[in-house]
Design a protein around this motif. Structure first.
Motif, PDB file in Angstrom:
ATOM      1  N   LEU A  90       0.860  -1.424   0.178  1.00  0.00           N
ATOM      2  CA  LEU A  90       0.085   0.031  -0.062  1.00  0.00           C
ATOM      3  C   LEU A  90       0.981   1.392   0.064  1.00  0.00           C
ATOM      4  N   VAL A  91       0.624   2.049  -0.949  1.00  0.00           N
ATOM      5  CA  VAL A  91       1.330   3.380  -1.016  1.00  0.00           C
ATOM      6  C   VAL A  91       0.334   4.650  -0.502  1.00  0.00           C
ATOM      7  N   HIS A  92       0.716   5.160   0.595  1.00  0.00           N
ATOM      8  CA  HIS A  92      -0.189   6.169   0.973  1.00  0.00           C
ATOM      9  C   HIS A  92      -0.049   7.376   0.148  1.00  0.00           C
ATOM     10  N   GLY A  93      -1.160   7.963  -0.132  1.00  0.00           N
ATOM     11  CA  GLY A  93      -1.265   9.215  -1.090  1.00  0.00           C
ATOM     12  C   GLY A  93      -1.788  10.343  -0.146  1.00  0.00           C
ATOM     13  N   SER A  94      -1.565  11.503  -0.690  1.00  0.00           N
ATOM     14  CA  SER A  94      -2.046  12.725   0.315  1.00  0.00           C
ATOM     15  C   SER A  94      -3.481  12.660  -0.162  1.00  0.00           C
ATOM     16  N   VAL A  95      -4.329  12.125  -1.006  1.00  0.00           N
ATOM     17  CA  VAL A  95      -5.624  12.346  -1.494  1.00  0.00           C
ATOM     18  C   VAL A  95      -6.223  10.861  -1.622  1.00  0.00           C
ATOM     19  N   LYS A  96      -5.360   9.971  -2.539  1.00  0.00           N
ATOM     20  CA  LYS A  96      -5.885   8.477  -2.453  1.00  0.00           C
ATOM     21  C   LYS A  96      -4.631   7.470  -2.389  1.00  0.00           C
ATOM     22  N   HIS A  97      -5.220   6.518  -1.909  1.00  0.00           N
ATOM     23  CA  HIS A  97      -3.996   5.506  -1.667  1.00  0.00           C
ATOM     24  C   HIS A  97      -4.129   4.552  -3.063  1.00  0.00           C
ATOM     25  N   ARG A  98      -2.984   3.739  -3.018  1.00  0.00           N
ATOM     26  CA  ARG A  98      -2.886   3.134  -4.248  1.00  0.00           C
ATOM     27  C   ARG A  98      -2.041   1.828  -4.095  1.00  0.00           C
TER      28      ARG A  98
END
Length: 218
Positions: A90-98
């Motif tokens: 899991l890569v945590h994004g500022s708006v959405k994870h991917r």
């Protein structure tokens, strides 16, 4: 002669009295030291906190140590994920994870990865919920997914059924979405397995949760 004996007797009594005073003084000293030690241990901050808890202790309970032993054993999916058995993270994004795959998903074998991701749909903790849901969806989007998924239907259907009859509504929603995604990929090949998926008990549960949904249930 009598004076000498009397003087000696007085000296003897004085020595006995002095020894008694020394023993009494030593006993008093030991009692004082013990009381002082007991008082210091009782008045320590940790002991005082236990005897008289602060109001903030109730408002700020101790958090669970993520590196300590958990109160319950990890699920099969969580154990596989922690050991690197799921080739994505899991890569945590500022708006959405991917998800970040270790290699292109189209190069990964569906057996047993797709089944493992389907089992993870019953998870209720992060990040397992996101990894299983998104991993299942992305794996079915790769070229040739239909040919890879159809042979796994006899093993996939019981796993998806377990998610559909789960008491947690979010688990049910993930299982239903996965079933819809699978039906789009495998098409009519799913029809022969619907009788195993939609038994009378599971059908009642599904209809009670989504009474307006009928493309699969009816």
């Amino acid at each position: 002669m009598q004076k000498s004996e009397c003087h000696g007797g007085v000296q003897l009594r004085n020595r006995k009295a002095a020894n008694g005073d020394q023993r009494t003084s030593s006993s008093v000293h030991r009692t004082t030291v013990q009381q002082s030690s007991s008082s210091s241990s009782t008045s320590s901050p940790e002991t005082a906190r236990k005897l008289h808890p602060r109001p903030s202790d109730k408002l700020n309970p101790k958090t669970i140590n993520p590196f300590g032993e958990q109160s319950r054993a990890p699920s099969a999916f969580a154990a596989i994920y922690s050991k690197g058995g799921i080739p994505c993270r899991l890569v945590h994004g500022s708006v959405k994870h991917r998800l970040q795959w270790e290699c292109p998903p189209e190069n990964l074998p569906f057996d047993p990865l797709l089944i493992t991701l389907a089992e993870g749909l019953r998870e209720t903790r992060h990040p397992y919920t996101f990894v299983s849901k998104e991993g299942f969806r992305e794996l079915l989007l790769v070229p040739g997914a239909s040919e890879k998924a159809v042979p796994l239907l006899p093993r996939l259907i019981p796993v998806l059924k377990a998610a559909l009859v789960h008491l947690d509504d979010e688990v049910f929603a993930r299982g239903l979405n996965a079933l819809v995604q699978l039906s789009v990929v495998v098409g009519p090949s799913l029809n022969d397995h619907l009788k195993h998926l939609l038994t009378s008990g599971s059908l009642i549960i599904i209809k009670s949760k989504i009474p307006t949904y009928c493309s699969i249930c009816c």
